[in-house]
Scaffold this motif. Structure first.
Motif, PDB file in Angstrom:
ATOM      1  N   UNK A  29      22.909  -6.603  29.836  1.00  0.00           N
ATOM      2  CA  UNK A  29      21.350  -5.115  30.148  1.00  0.00           C
ATOM      3  C   UNK A  29      21.680  -4.246  31.012  1.00  0.00           C
ATOM      4  N   UNK A  30      22.108  -4.798  31.810  1.00  0.00           N
ATOM      5  CA  UNK A  30      23.246  -3.806  33.566  1.00  0.00           C
ATOM      6  C   UNK A  30      24.295  -3.305  33.296  1.00  0.00           C
ATOM      7  N   UNK A  31      25.449  -3.795  32.321  1.00  0.00           N
ATOM      8  CA  UNK A  31      25.975  -3.417  32.441  1.00  0.00           C
ATOM      9  C   UNK A  31      26.007  -2.189  31.499  1.00  0.00           C
ATOM     10  N   UNK A  32      24.659  -2.453  30.230  1.00  0.00           N
ATOM     11  CA  UNK A  32      24.976  -1.694  29.488  1.00  0.00           C
ATOM     12  C   UNK A  32      23.813  -0.271  30.092  1.00  0.00           C
ATOM     13  N   UNK A  33      23.231  -0.742  31.099  1.00  0.00           N
ATOM     14  CA  UNK A  33      21.895   0.743  30.706  1.00  0.00           C
ATOM     15  C   UNK A  33      23.060   0.921  32.179  1.00  0.00           C
ATOM     16  N   UNK A  34      24.103   0.861  33.283  1.00  0.00           N
ATOM     17  CA  UNK A  34      24.752   1.272  33.943  1.00  0.00           C
ATOM     18  C   UNK A  34      25.584   2.407  33.648  1.00  0.00           C
ATOM     19  N   UNK A  35      25.795   1.275  31.940  1.00  0.00           N
ATOM     20  CA  UNK A  35      26.831   3.101  31.765  1.00  0.00           C
ATOM     21  C   UNK A  35      26.179   3.911  31.383  1.00  0.00           C
ATOM     22  N   UNK A  36      24.928   3.995  30.767  1.00  0.00           N
ATOM     23  CA  UNK A  36      24.422   4.614  29.783  1.00  0.00           C
ATOM     24  C   UNK A  36      23.818   6.058  31.349  1.00  0.00           C
TER      25      UNK A  36
ATOM     26  N   UNK B 151      23.223 -14.744  30.252  1.00  0.00           N
ATOM     27  CA  UNK B 151      24.803 -12.953  29.629  1.00  0.00           C
ATOM     28  C   UNK B 151      23.538 -12.194  29.560  1.00  0.00           C
ATOM     29  N   UNK B 152      22.914 -12.546  28.312  1.00  0.00           N
ATOM     30  CA  UNK B 152      22.029 -11.140  28.161  1.00  0.00           C
ATOM     31  C   UNK B 152      20.822 -10.389  29.453  1.00  0.00           C
TER      32      UNK B 152
ATOM     33  N   UNK C  80      10.709  -4.461  35.268  1.00  0.00           N
ATOM     34  CA  UNK C  80       9.836  -5.299  34.517  1.00  0.00           C
ATOM     35  C   UNK C  80      10.245  -5.657  33.084  1.00  0.00           C
ATOM     36  N   UNK C  81      10.416  -4.183  32.035  1.00  0.00           N
ATOM     37  CA  UNK C  81      10.630  -4.757  31.201  1.00  0.00           C
ATOM     38  C   UNK C  81      11.750  -6.059  31.220  1.00  0.00           C
ATOM     39  N   UNK C  82      13.173  -5.798  32.225  1.00  0.00           N
ATOM     40  CA  UNK C  82      14.029  -7.150  31.744  1.00  0.00           C
ATOM     41  C   UNK C  82      13.713  -8.604  32.559  1.00  0.00           C
ATOM     42  N   UNK C  83      11.932  -8.310  33.432  1.00  0.00           N
ATOM     43  CA  UNK C  83      12.053  -9.549  33.701  1.00  0.00           C
ATOM     44  C   UNK C  83      11.225  -9.926  32.296  1.00  0.00           C
ATOM     45  N   UNK C  84      10.269  -9.150  31.487  1.00  0.00           N
ATOM     46  CA  UNK C  84      10.151 -10.282  30.418  1.00  0.00           C
ATOM     47  C   UNK C  84      10.453 -10.162  29.532  1.00  0.00           C
ATOM     48  N   UNK C  85      11.548  -9.797  29.286  1.00  0.00           N
ATOM     49  CA  UNK C  85      12.566 -10.431  28.316  1.00  0.00           C
ATOM     50  C   UNK C  85      13.020 -11.817  29.035  1.00  0.00           C
TER      51      UNK C  85
END
Lengths: 557, 241
Positions: A533-540, A528-529, A508-513
């Motif tokens: 987000x996917x890569x960063x959140x995958x890592x974290x 790109x955004x 939902x957060x990504x959808x809103x962005x």
């Protein structure tokens, strides 16, 4: 009769865990689970409001075309179709793979009693989902069309009888299916493949029936005139895919005339008739499909020298070996197979069916609108595939599924990272199937470009990683390790619901962005955004998951 | 080789003391028997040694490696056979053995040779191509034993290994245990079968209510006990106190 009531009571108690619920409610430690469920329910309210307001718009649109009756039909038809298709999964696990069969089968109970009680228990659980999905249709139609007292009485009766016909059909199909696939040897494999063929055939037939007799050119002047002249034309057209829904709809729509009453009687009679037919058939074939279901063929066939050589020759890196083990277990356990792969295949198919039915009826315009902006399909595809990354239940039950074998993961000298990667890969493998199912089914509606497909494949897979990780985080925090029936690890595991809520919030957060920037930024920047987000959140999430696993692996007792 | 220093474990928020300040040192080339009545703390101790339970206090080292500080290196040195053979039922026997071999990084040639050897000893060659769920309890137990021996562990840890084994397999297992010790490796096992312990153990410990109440060779135990007869008598005498 007393036997039947007792069976129904026990089944309901087991299905909904009533006894354990009242026991748990008294325990302090368990109370938070109830609070959690309430919080989950409240968090879904905004989505529900969206759903209801969408329904209101549809009603208004249809009433302008003098076709408001078809609004009621959509409610009844979808409710019945959902019960019918999901019923196949539900019925199979309930009739043939549930734990209580070990007690019920040797007891002197008729098979029609066993099936009858299980049928009623499934029916009751269907009412709960119907309350959420079908009730708004009834209320909106009843209020907007300003119908009288009889409508509300009729709709109450229809509501109660609604799941009986589709559930009887799916029960009968499953019973025949199980009888003829009860073959010694590769039973699990035959049933696994057969199951998907079955779903495929049913969906194919649905689509075929839909396309029959749609000769009138949609959108033409002739069509519009016909619509305005005959307020039941859409009902008859759309309802073809499940004819009883037409009768149910006429009962409600014409509740103020005798014709409505006749339709109601007819609907009830068909419902009772199909239930009796089910009981009759169950007496004949239920046991022959069931007996030997849990039997395993033990060949005692010595591995040939060559096979031994081949088997020994297989050596893989640890994470690949874990991935292969997970996949084998998923494919060889029917309950896991139906829930993970079954889920990811059915959802896109049902979605497309819905669109096709709608498209042929009143919503043709929507597909036309999207046709001009194909990136919307890609974005939708990415969102849906990512969501399936959670609903495939592979991540959020990955530790629970190990059950009593969990000790193996804890004693092997393998880094937690490798174990996590192996498990994520198994979820991604299922996601590949989801992507294939989605792309194939959506291509029935839209002409997909290579860019669409690549976008969905890469970003869908990438989005599935954080979703799987979120699921695994939920599962490692409170793994359900004590179970005696795999159904409990996957289908009756609260972690699946918790994971879904967390996953939906994340998307939902990504959808809103995306929604906020879609008109402001270039499309490539939006991709790109999303990628970032996917890569960063995958890592974290990976880092967090690793920490949690290390601590839980040593703390679980 | 295997060292436990001041190891304690409590359950139920400290109310139940399952293991109370245990000190043990088991040397290379030793078969060590761990005896005790039901609920004495045997399985809890074993689970702490293999990393399945975290001790509240104390230290466990295997060849000098702390199981909680260097888990991967320490786990490579040991292998564990639990009291119930709970393994992946939906894998074939050979798939499970290959999976475990991958987990312990056993090279192809070596795993092939060892698998053949132990499958033959435990008479599993004919079943290894079948799904584990079709196995009997004893067959599963033998498969777990086979898998535990594949990486030739320095310390072989077994919880009630004789339960469910037929006499022949039981005999083979005792033989394997002895061979391993002759090669300078360590075997640590818990058992209820006192005859087995008496016959094959170099040293024994008896645990009761979480405490080691006797430790030493058979002769040492006999010399300390009031009625220096069989291990059964010593066991009864000590655990009933």
């Amino acid at each position: 009769m007393r036997k039947l009531f007792s069976l129904i009571k026990t089944d309901l108690n087991m299905t909904f865990g009533l006894s354990s619920l009242s026991f748990k409610a008294k325990e302090k430690q368990e109370r938070w689970k109830f609070i959690l469920i309430v919080v989950v329910m409240f968090s879904l309210i905004p989505f529900y409001r969206l759903f209801v307001s969408w329904l209101l718009k549809i009603y208004t649109g249809l009433s302008m075309l003098n076709q408001e009756g078809s609004f009621m039909l959509i409610g009844i038809l979808y409710s019945q179709l959902i019960v019918f298709i999901l019923g196949i999964v539900h019925v199979m696990s309930k009739y043939y793979f549930s734990n209580d069969l070990n007690i019920l089968v040797p007891a002197p109970i008729k098979s029609s009693f066993i099936i009858g009680s299980k049928f009623i228990s499934i029916c009751i659980s269907q009412y709960i989902s119907q309350l959420v999905l079908t009730l708004p249709f009834i209320i909106i139609y009843g209020i907007k069309s300003q119908l009288g007292f009889l409508f509300w009485i009729y709709s109450f009766i229809i509501f109660l009888t609604l799941p009986i016909i589709p559930l009887s059909f799916s029960s009968i199909i499953v019973m025949f299916f199980m009888k003829y696939t009860n073959i010694k040897g590769k039973k699990d494999l035959i049933r696994g493949i057969g199951y998907f063929l079955l779903i495929g055939i049913i969906v194919f037939l649905q689509l075929k029936i839909q396309s029959l007799g749609n000769n009138i050119e949609i959108g033409g002047e002739q069509y519009l005139n016909k619509l305005l002249a005959d307020n039941s034309i859409l009902i008859k057209n759309i309802g073809k895919s499940f004819p009883p829904s037409i009768i149910g709809t006429f009962a409600l729509v014409r509740s103020n005339s005798f014709n409505g009453f006749l339709n109601l009687i007819l609907f009830i009679s068909i419902s009772i008739g199909s239930f009796i037919l089910l009981l009759f058939i169950s007496e004949k074939i239920f046991f022959s499909g069931l007996i030997g279901s849990s039997e395993m063929a033990f060949k005692k066939s010595s591995l040939q020298e060559k096979t031994i050589k081949d088997s020994f020759a297989k050596s893989y890196p640890q994470y690949i070996s874990i991935f292969l083990k997970e996949i084998k277990m998923l494919f060889r356990t029917p309950i896991y197979l139906f829930n993970s792969i079954g889920g990811v295949i059915i959802i896109p198919i049902v979605l497309v069916m819905t669109t096709i039915i709608n498209g042929k009826g009143s919503f043709g315009a929507i597909s036309g609108e999207i046709e001009d902006q194909t990136h919307l399909i890609t974005l939708f595809g990415i969102g849906l595939i990512s969501l399936l990354g959670m609903t495939n239940s592979v991540g959020c039950t990955t530790f629970s599924r190990e059950g009593k074998n969990f000790w193996i993961s804890r004693v092997i000298p393998v880094k937690v990272e490798h174990q996590i990667i192996g498990k994520i890969l198994s979820s991604l493998f299922i996601q590949l199937i989801a992507i294939a199912a989605f792309i194939i089914s959506i291509s029935f509606i839209f002409d997909l470009t290579l860019t669409n497909i690549l976008g969905i494949v890469f970003l869908g897979l990438l989005g599935s990683i954080p979703m799987t990780e979120l699921g695994m985080i939920v599962d490692i925090m409170r793994p359900l390790l004590v179970w005696d029936n795999p159904q409990k690890a996957m289908k009756e595991n609260l972690n699946v619901i918790l994971g879904m809520v967390v996953g939906i919030l994340y998307l939902l957060v990504i959808g809103m962005i995306v929604f906020y920037y879609i008109t402001k930024l270039e499309l490539n920047i939006i991709y790109f955004i999303i990628t970032t987000i996917f890569i960063l959140s995958s890592f974290l999430l990976f880092v967090w998951l690793k920490k949690l696993c290390i601590s839980q692996f040593s703390n679980i007792e | 080789m295997l060292k436990l220093e001041g190891v304690s474990k409590t359950y139920d928020k400290g109310k139940v003391k399952a293991v109370d300040n245990i000190n043990l040192e088991i040397k290379s080339g030793e078969i060590f028997g761990f005896l005790g009545p039901n609920g004495a703390g045997k399985t809890t101790t074993i689970k702490m040694i293999v990393g399945l339970l975290k001790p509240d206090s104390g230290k466990i080292t295997i060849n000098g490696l702390d199981i909680w500080k260097e888990p991967i290196s320490a786990k490579k040195q040991i292998s564990y056979v639990p009291d119930t053979p709970e393994i992946y039922n939906k894998l074939k026997g050979i798939e499970y053995l290959n999976f475990i071999s991958d987990m312990y990084d056993i090279p192809k040639g070596i795993r092939e040779e060892r698998m053949k050897r132990y499958l033959e000893i435990f008479k599993l060659e004919k079943a290894v191509g079948d799904l584990i769920e079709s196995y009997s309890h004893g067959m599963k137990q033998k498969l777990v034993l086979t898998s535990a021996l594949l990486h030739d562990p320095e310390v072989f840890i077994l919880d009630e290994p004789m339960v469910g084994l037929d006499p022949k397999s039981s005999f083979q297992l005792k033989k394997i245990m002895r061979e391993r010790c002759d090669e300078g490796k360590t075997v640590f096992f818990s058992t209820h079968v006192l005859e087995v312990a008496e016959k094959i153990c170099d040293r024994l410990a008896i645990i009761n209510n979480g405490k080691i109440i006797a430790l030493g060779t058979m002769e040492e135990l006999k010399s300390h006990a009031e009625s220096s007869q069989s291990l059964e008598n010593i066991f009864l005498e000590l655990t009933e106190q």
